[in-house]
Design an enzyme around this catalytic site. Structure first.
Site, mmCIF file in Angstrom:
data_model
loop_
_atom_site.group_PDB
_atom_site.id
_atom_site.type_symbol
_atom_site.label_atom_id
_atom_site.label_comp_id
_atom_site.label_asym_id
_atom_site.label_seq_id
_atom_site.Cartn_x
_atom_site.Cartn_y
_atom_site.Cartn_z
ATOM 1 N N ARG A 94 0.879 -1.254 -0.066
ATOM 2 C CA ARG A 94 0.123 -0.049 0.065
ATOM 3 C C ARG A 94 0.959 1.159 0.015
ATOM 4 O O ARG A 94 1.066 1.963 -1.076
ATOM 5 C CB ARG A 94 -0.846 -0.004 1.247
ATOM 6 C CG ARG A 94 -2.115 1.019 1.044
ATOM 7 C CD ARG A 94 -1.793 2.568 1.276
ATOM 8 N NE ARG A 94 -1.427 2.669 2.724
ATOM 9 C CZ ARG A 94 -0.881 3.631 3.112
ATOM 10 N NH1 ARG A 94 -0.771 4.616 2.162
ATOM 11 N NH2 ARG A 94 -0.462 3.633 4.555
ATOM 12 N N HIS B 153 4.933 3.867 13.346
ATOM 13 C CA HIS B 153 4.868 3.880 11.658
ATOM 14 C C HIS B 153 6.254 5.034 11.485
ATOM 15 O O HIS B 153 5.779 6.046 11.385
ATOM 16 C CB HIS B 153 3.737 3.970 10.916
ATOM 17 C CG HIS B 153 3.738 4.348 9.845
ATOM 18 N ND1 HIS B 153 3.025 3.280 8.755
ATOM 19 C CD2 HIS B 153 4.281 5.463 8.640
ATOM 20 C CE1 HIS B 153 3.214 3.957 7.449
ATOM 21 N NE2 HIS B 153 3.857 4.943 7.471
ATOM 22 N N CYS C 112 8.709 9.713 0.492
ATOM 23 C CA CYS C 112 8.371 10.984 0.863
ATOM 24 C C CYS C 112 8.294 11.828 -0.503
ATOM 25 O O CYS C 112 9.542 12.190 -1.263
ATOM 26 C CB CYS C 112 9.240 11.602 1.853
ATOM 27 S SG CYS C 112 9.116 13.250 2.066
#
Lengths: 316, 316
Positions: free
Chosen positions: B19, B210, B243
């Site tokens: 994901r 996370h 990112c």
């Protein structure tokens, strides 16, 4: 932009890129370029720079210019200029160049010492004693213990073996001892055990932790060593260096990434992160390949971004 | 070959590569390849797999096959199959595919929530409540709090803000809460503060950490969270993900590198490192680029090497 209080404990950052890093490079970096780079490093607030290695030019051609580099760099007050020395001949060469510190190296494991230095650990210890007698307090002496946290040939190193060798260093009057994770085998639980044990037994000895990021654990190991009271860390700008047994893997812990983490945590490293990043950006041009450092790519955590144009996107 | 005792605390590894990782990839990974990969992941001892995101196919074309993937993967007993859900429509789609858990996401910071989800945090909270009412206990509900450790637009997030939003999650009856370092801004000191605070206030809530490795601190932050009592960690095989604001920087914490570190420390992750490494070696072929994971390049710390042919070489 950071609001992290800068009231943290003082830590000492010791740069090894120009020795542990450059010696791994397949190209010869011109002497003037090395000197220029080291002169830049001298102005970043680093506590110590390991400038070169006084080894045989045949063994490490990349550092064949050890005398020229050591004699011609600028000496910035407050920075210690160290050199690695593998034997008595190297010791004489280093002393003739006016080093501040001689760094001796041997391995905790027999097979790594044989492979790296062509002698047994016992022979290395005898040589250390000879060099200590020769130096006789004229410069600082540091002993680096390779494979402290594991040997790529012999495997795990018992803590008792590490304590046995460090005790010999202390008895010889070494000014400092560096615990080296030569091929990136250390994990944080082990680092805590080893660092706590040596700190407890020799609370007044100056210990340095030297980690490699071969398996991604470099900064986690720095954290574990810090929690065990270690306040001196070797690191390599850009994460240069490496492990000849793990091509493609990262090298030494990256100086600017380590300084970035420690400063974000509120510690006082004495180092100027922006100045380190500026030098790190020069490295790919010097070594002619990409470098593993992360902060040079992503920017420090204090970096702010403009709001993007609105679009649907989900992340976590 | 390891002699590390495997009597450590049980930790839970939650995989997000398919994901959080795949959604960042510029190519569409064929549905059958995704399913084959997820079926492989299901057999590695992972506690949970975040399979996909039931978002708009226009917003994230890479995950446009959410229904097909979720409905056709094998369900291995003992593995939880979760999906990210951005809104009520996504919730209905996820429920129709028989997910075990719905993962809701919002940001601690206003601007990141607006940029990521086009609504205010307050609107997100209202939507969470609607979804919780719709789900009504049929499946587990997890709330992920993005930018918990910092926002790339707004900067630092006060701990009071994190506690305020987590309190809303708890009041809504969420089964779990994930603290997300969305763009790799967290440092270990901050992670310790935040994780200790939430664990102290809600000792019975299931918290997940996370982290992203954007600035190299991923595993150091895992260590800090672990020391603060966190036992569930999201990670991404190969370190996929990333990112969008830091091109070239690493992505999520790398699953196999994290498992490698935790197992070396003596923890029981339930995961099979060799199986994870075998899957990680498939990733460059699937995503068509190199991956940041280190252990896949260097091998685990237990790897032993033959003695090299003797030559003069010094390292530390």
């Amino acid at each position: 932009m950071s609001t992290v209080p800068k009231n943290g404990k003082r830590l000492y950052i010791q740069e090894v890129s120009v020795r542990d890093g450059f010696q791994m490079e397949p190209i010869f970096i011109p002497t003037d370029r090395k000197i220029e780079f080291i002169n830049g490093l001298s102005r970043t607030g680093l506590a110590k720079i390991e400038v070169t290695s006084f080894t045989s030019p045949k063994a490490i051609p990349a550092l064949a210019d050890a005398e020229a580099v050591m004699c011609r760099i600028e000496r910035v007050p407050g920075v210690e200029y160290a050199a690695l020395v593998p034997n008595l001949r190297g010791c004489e060469r280093a002393l003739s160049c006016g080093v501040d510190e001689i760094n001796l190296v041997m391995s905790a494991s027999e097979s790594h010492n044989m492979a790296n230095l062509r002698m047994t650990p016992q022979q290395s210890l005898e040589q250390f004693a000879q060099i200590a007698a020769e130096v006789n307090g004229r410069v600082r002496l540091n002993a680096s213990l390779s494979t402290t946290f594991g040997c790529p040939f012999d495997g795990e190193i018992p803590l008792s073996r590490v304590l046995e060798v460090v005790a010999r260093f202390v008895d010889m009057g070494m000014d400092g001892v560096t615990l080296c994770d030569t091929t990136g085998m250390a994990n944080p639980a082990q680092v805590a055990r080893v660092c706590e044990a040596v700190r407890q037994r020799w609370p007044n000895m100056v210990f340095t932790a030297h980690f490699h990021n071969t398996r991604g654990m470099g900064l986690a190991n720095v954290l574990a060593a810090l929690q065990a009271g270690i306040d001196r860390f070797d690191a390599s700008l850009g994460g240069l260096g490496g492990c000849p047994f793990a091509p493609g893997a990262s090298g030494n812990v990256c100086t600017e990434d380590m300084v970035h983490m420690l400063e974000a945590m509120g510690y006082d490293t004495g180092a100027d992160l922006e100045a380190l990043l500026a030098l790190a950006r020069e490295l790919p041009g010097i070594v002619q390949h990409e470098i593993p450092g992360q902060v040079v790519k992503a920017g420090p955590w204090t970096r702010r971004y403009p709001l993007p144009a609105s679009r649907d996107r989900q992340g976590s």
